[in-house]
Design a protein around this motif. Structure first.
Motif, PDB file in Angstrom:
ATOM      1  N   VAL A   1       1.012  -1.123  -0.229  1.00 36.17           N
ATOM      2  CA  VAL A   1       0.672  -0.086  -0.219  1.00 36.17           C
ATOM      3  C   VAL A   1       0.705   1.339   0.100  1.00 36.17           C
ATOM      4  O   VAL A   1       1.707   1.461   1.032  1.00 36.17           O
ATOM      5  CB  VAL A   1      -1.153  -0.253   1.148  1.00 36.17           C
ATOM      6  N   GLY A   2       0.379   2.172  -0.898  1.00 36.21           N
ATOM      7  CA  GLY A   2       0.937   3.606  -0.841  1.00 36.21           C
ATOM      8  C   GLY A   2       0.721   4.476  -1.832  1.00 36.21           C
ATOM      9  O   GLY A   2      -0.505   3.777  -2.245  1.00 36.21           O
ATOM     10  N   PRO A   3       1.043   5.967  -1.898  1.00 37.58           N
ATOM     11  CA  PRO A   3       0.629   6.428  -2.614  1.00 37.58           C
ATOM     12  C   PRO A   3       1.090   7.080  -4.311  1.00 37.58           C
ATOM     13  O   PRO A   3       1.747   5.294  -4.677  1.00 37.58           O
ATOM     14  CB  PRO A   3       1.715   8.007  -2.101  1.00 37.58           C
ATOM     15  N   PRO A   4       0.294   7.278  -5.597  1.00 37.01           N
ATOM     16  CA  PRO A   4       0.553   6.924  -6.525  1.00 37.01           C
ATOM     17  C   PRO A   4       2.207   7.324  -6.829  1.00 37.01           C
ATOM     18  O   PRO A   4       2.785   7.496  -6.192  1.00 37.01           O
ATOM     19  CB  PRO A   4      -0.303   7.752  -7.347  1.00 37.01           C
TER      20      PRO A   4
ATOM     21  N   ALA B   1     -12.472   4.006  -3.906  1.00 37.72           N
ATOM     22  CA  ALA B   1     -11.655   3.375  -3.014  1.00 37.72           C
ATOM     23  C   ALA B   1     -11.939   2.338  -2.020  1.00 37.72           C
ATOM     24  O   ALA B   1     -11.763   1.086  -1.862  1.00 37.72           O
ATOM     25  CB  ALA B   1     -10.698   4.437  -1.710  1.00 37.72           C
ATOM     26  N   ARG B   2     -13.454   2.705  -2.210  1.00 39.04           N
ATOM     27  CA  ARG B   2     -14.505   1.055  -1.749  1.00 39.04           C
ATOM     28  C   ARG B   2     -13.972   0.005  -1.879  1.00 39.04           C
ATOM     29  O   ARG B   2     -13.885  -0.769  -0.603  1.00 39.04           O
ATOM     30  CB  ARG B   2     -15.300   1.700  -0.988  1.00 39.04           C
ATOM     31  N   PRO B   3     -14.067  -0.762  -2.711  1.00 34.15           N
ATOM     32  CA  PRO B   3     -13.702  -2.220  -2.786  1.00 34.15           C
ATOM     33  C   PRO B   3     -12.212  -2.236  -2.868  1.00 34.15           C
ATOM     34  O   PRO B   3     -11.769  -3.556  -2.150  1.00 34.15           O
ATOM     35  CB  PRO B   3     -13.890  -2.219  -3.643  1.00 34.15           C
ATOM     36  N   LEU B   4     -11.359  -1.650  -2.511  1.00 32.00           N
ATOM     37  CA  LEU B   4     -10.155  -1.401  -2.813  1.00 32.00           C
ATOM     38  C   LEU B   4      -9.729  -1.844  -0.796  1.00 32.00           C
ATOM     39  O   LEU B   4      -8.809  -2.626  -0.433  1.00 32.00           O
ATOM     40  CB  LEU B   4      -8.998  -0.555  -3.189  1.00 32.00           C
ATOM     41  N   LEU B   5     -10.211  -1.421  -0.726  1.00 33.98           N
ATOM     42  CA  LEU B   5     -10.107  -1.256   1.441  1.00 33.98           C
ATOM     43  C   LEU B   5     -10.644  -2.393   1.662  1.00 33.98           C
ATOM     44  O   LEU B   5     -10.635  -2.900   2.295  1.00 33.98           O
ATOM     45  CB  LEU B   5     -10.648   0.416   2.007  1.00 33.98           C
ATOM     46  N   ALA B   6     -12.064  -2.827   1.294  1.00 34.67           N
ATOM     47  CA  ALA B   6     -12.779  -4.056   1.351  1.00 34.67           C
ATOM     48  C   ALA B   6     -11.382  -5.029   1.449  1.00 34.67           C
ATOM     49  O   ALA B   6     -11.077  -6.318   2.039  1.00 34.67           O
ATOM     50  CB  ALA B   6     -13.595  -4.376   0.279  1.00 34.67           C
ATOM     51  N   VAL B   7     -10.542  -5.363   0.240  1.00 34.09           N
ATOM     52  CA  VAL B   7      -9.650  -6.131   0.230  1.00 34.09           C
ATOM     53  C   VAL B   7      -8.557  -6.501   1.213  1.00 34.09           C
ATOM     54  O   VAL B   7      -8.275  -7.534   1.915  1.00 34.09           O
ATOM     55  CB  VAL B   7      -8.565  -6.010  -1.639  1.00 34.09           C
ATOM     56  N   LEU B   8      -8.754  -4.506   1.371  1.00 27.71           N
ATOM     57  CA  LEU B   8      -7.281  -4.599   2.980  1.00 27.71           C
ATOM     58  C   LEU B   8      -7.449  -5.721   3.735  1.00 27.71           C
ATOM     59  O   LEU B   8      -7.352  -5.643   4.727  1.00 27.71           O
ATOM     60  CB  LEU B   8      -7.116  -3.565   3.039  1.00 27.71           C
ATOM     61  N   ARG B   9      -9.146  -5.702   3.860  1.00 24.40           N
ATOM     62  CA  ARG B   9      -9.875  -5.479   5.824  1.00 24.40           C
ATOM     63  C   ARG B   9      -9.433  -7.001   5.312  1.00 24.40           C
ATOM     64  O   ARG B   9      -9.494  -8.254   6.875  1.00 24.40           O
ATOM     65  CB  ARG B   9     -10.621  -5.551   5.219  1.00 24.40           C
ATOM     66  N   VAL B  10      -9.385  -7.911   4.688  1.00 23.73           N
ATOM     67  CA  VAL B  10      -8.938  -9.650   5.221  1.00 23.73           C
ATOM     68  C   VAL B  10      -7.515  -9.625   4.467  1.00 23.73           C
ATOM     69  O   VAL B  10      -7.322 -11.511   4.894  1.00 23.73           O
ATOM     70  CB  VAL B  10      -9.878 -10.282   4.026  1.00 23.73           C
ATOM     71  N   ALA B  11      -6.743  -9.156   4.610  1.00 24.58           N
ATOM     72  CA  ALA B  11      -4.832  -9.403   4.110  1.00 24.58           C
ATOM     73  C   ALA B  11      -4.612  -9.223   5.719  1.00 24.58           C
ATOM     74  O   ALA B  11      -5.177  -9.432   6.698  1.00 24.58           O
ATOM     75  CB  ALA B  11      -4.689  -8.112   3.702  1.00 24.58           C
ATOM     76  N   ASP B  12      -3.349 -10.284   5.710  1.00 25.29           N
ATOM     77  CA  ASP B  12      -3.136 -10.495   7.175  1.00 25.29           C
ATOM     78  C   ASP B  12      -2.128  -9.097   7.619  1.00 25.29           C
ATOM     79  O   ASP B  12      -1.593  -9.439   8.779  1.00 25.29           O
ATOM     80  CB  ASP B  12      -2.182 -11.569   6.734  1.00 25.29           C
ATOM     81  N   ALA B  13      -1.469  -8.561   7.028  1.00 23.69           N
ATOM     82  CA  ALA B  13      -0.244  -7.423   6.840  1.00 23.69           C
ATOM     83  C   ALA B  13      -0.572  -6.229   5.593  1.00 23.69           C
ATOM     84  O   ALA B  13      -0.525  -7.097   4.600  1.00 23.69           O
ATOM     85  CB  ALA B  13       0.772  -8.198   6.876  1.00 23.69           C
ATOM     86  N   ILE B  14       0.002  -5.649   5.791  1.00 24.56           N
ATOM     87  CA  ILE B  14       0.271  -4.928   5.437  1.00 24.56           C
ATOM     88  C   ILE B  14       1.939  -3.941   5.214  1.00 24.56           C
ATOM     89  O   ILE B  14       2.005  -3.640   6.528  1.00 24.56           O
ATOM     90  CB  ILE B  14      -0.332  -3.228   5.458  1.00 24.56           C
ATOM     91  N   LEU B  15       2.693  -3.959   4.112  1.00 16.13           N
ATOM     92  CA  LEU B  15       3.534  -3.142   3.724  1.00 16.13           C
ATOM     93  C   LEU B  15       3.278  -1.737   3.049  1.00 16.13           C
ATOM     94  O   LEU B  15       2.668  -1.879   2.014  1.00 16.13           O
ATOM     95  CB  LEU B  15       4.306  -4.010   2.720  1.00 16.13           C
ATOM     96  N   PHE B  16       3.118  -0.466   3.365  1.00 17.57           N
ATOM     97  CA  PHE B  16       3.206   1.114   2.970  1.00 17.57           C
ATOM     98  C   PHE B  16       4.791   0.495   2.519  1.00 17.57           C
ATOM     99  O   PHE B  16       5.497   0.654   2.900  1.00 17.57           O
ATOM    100  CB  PHE B  16       3.499   1.377   4.149  1.00 17.57           C
ATOM    101  N   CYS B  17       3.943   1.281   1.701  1.00 19.67           N
ATOM    102  CA  CYS B  17       5.793   1.983   0.132  1.00 19.67           C
ATOM    103  C   CYS B  17       5.654   3.043   0.127  1.00 19.67           C
ATOM    104  O   CYS B  17       4.634   4.158  -0.024  1.00 19.67           O
ATOM    105  CB  CYS B  17       5.378   1.114  -0.311  1.00 19.67           C
ATOM    106  N   GLN B  18       7.033   3.757   0.203  1.00 17.15           N
ATOM    107  CA  GLN B  18       7.389   5.539  -0.250  1.00 17.15           C
ATOM    108  C   GLN B  18       8.158   5.343  -0.566  1.00 17.15           C
ATOM    109  O   GLN B  18       9.802   5.072  -0.464  1.00 17.15           O
ATOM    110  CB  GLN B  18       7.338   5.431   1.790  1.00 17.15           C
TER     111      GLN B  18
END
Length: 305
Positions: A82-85, A144-161
């Motif tokens: 996950v991250g900005p464009p 973003a709503r369906p994208l956030l739905a994908v995130l909700r069922v993930a196990d972890a997030i790697l923020f990319c910057q």
């Protein structure tokens, strides 16, 4: 006198960033009304492009309710990138897996979640690139709503910057995730570290003192390997090796001998009486333990039953 057509095209594309569905159609119609009514030349070509975008957006708007962006889970864990464009997520996903993705030095190259399997810590893990999230994502802005739905069922997030970018770029993304009520184990990849000043990664770390940060460049295999180690820690899984197998069984702790037996086959789980044990949780090599013995990462077992 109208502005040069190339400049006009850049302005139009900036006006469309983050807009989808009805909002995008309204903006395209407003752009069309502002354009000179030339019937030939570069401005006529721009009008045709805008008209084509209106039709394409209409088609996407009709399809969006039937064409889900849900990602079918594969592997032992799922980690979302996950991250900005233009934060280097696509290049990172390619470096970590064999998938080929369209990449570019412009925003919103990726428009849908892109899953890829990769081996992390000897275990197959699914990475999912989430298209760039913009301000207002928690309210559904930018589709973003369906994208956030994908995130909700993930196990972890790697923020990319992008390591050279302003820390505020990723800070607003983390704020949107928090505003959406999503709370998952997380870490930060400071991408394109080879192009950034030496202190850039330290600046990202200072912005997120509560998260683990790793500087990475897709051109530096050692940094990619360090990122794999970080991804393994994010999974939170425990690896248990079978004496007669190659790939480990990966399960969420606490993990017992019985859990491993069931993971191999339900019949083996039913008749399991215990195991012979080697590894961190064994007092000595080949120790015999019961089916309720709690195992540690890196243990090796021979199931008895």
């Amino acid at each position: 006198m109208p502005m040069p057509h190339r400049t006009q095209m850049q302005v139009i594309k900036r006006r469309l960033v983050g807009k989808e569905g009805t909002e995008r159609i309204h903006e395209l119609r407003a752009i069309l009304a502002d354009l000179p009514g030339y019937r030939s030349g570069p401005y006529a070509d721009i009008r045709k492009w805008v008209e084509a975008q209106i039709e394409q957006t209409r088609v996407r708007k009709r399809v969006v309710h039937r064409d889900s962006v849900a990602v079918r889970r594969e592997g032992a864990a799922q980690i979302a990138l996950v991250g900005p464009p233009n934060a280097g997520k696509s290049s990172l996903l390619q470096a970590l897996s064999d998938i080929q993705i369209k990449t570019g030095d412009y925003a919103f190259t990726t428009t849908r979640p892109v899953p890829a399997l990769t081996r992390v810590g000897g275990v197959l893990v699914q990475l999912v690139e989430i298209p760039g999230l913009i301000e207002g994502a928690h309210e559904g802005r930018g589709g973003a709503r369906p994208l956030l739905a994908v995130l909700r069922v993930a196990d972890a997030i790697l923020f990319c910057q992008d390591a050279s970018a302003a820390p505020a770029d990723i800070a607003h993304v983390t704020a949107e995730i928090a505003a959406a009520g999503i709370d998952l184990p997380a870490a930060v990849a400071a991408t394109k570290a080879d192009e950034a000043p030496r202190e850039a990664v330290e600046r990202v770390q200072a912005t997120f003192p509560h998260l683990e940060v790793v500087g990475v460049s897709v051109l530096d295999e050692e940094s990619v390997d360090r990122l794999r180690d970080l991804l393994w820690r994010l999974t939170g899984l425990v690896r248990i090796y079978l004496r007669d197998g190659d790939d480990p069984v990966a399960l969420r702790p606490p993990v017992t001998v019985e859990d491993v037996a069931h993971a191999v086959h339900h019949e083996l789980g039913a008749r399991c009486e215990g195991a012979r044990l080697w590894g961190p949780s064994a007092r000595f090599a080949g120790q015999r333990v019961g089916r309720g013995h709690v195992l540690e990462d890196g243990d090796s077992v021979e199931i008895l039953g």
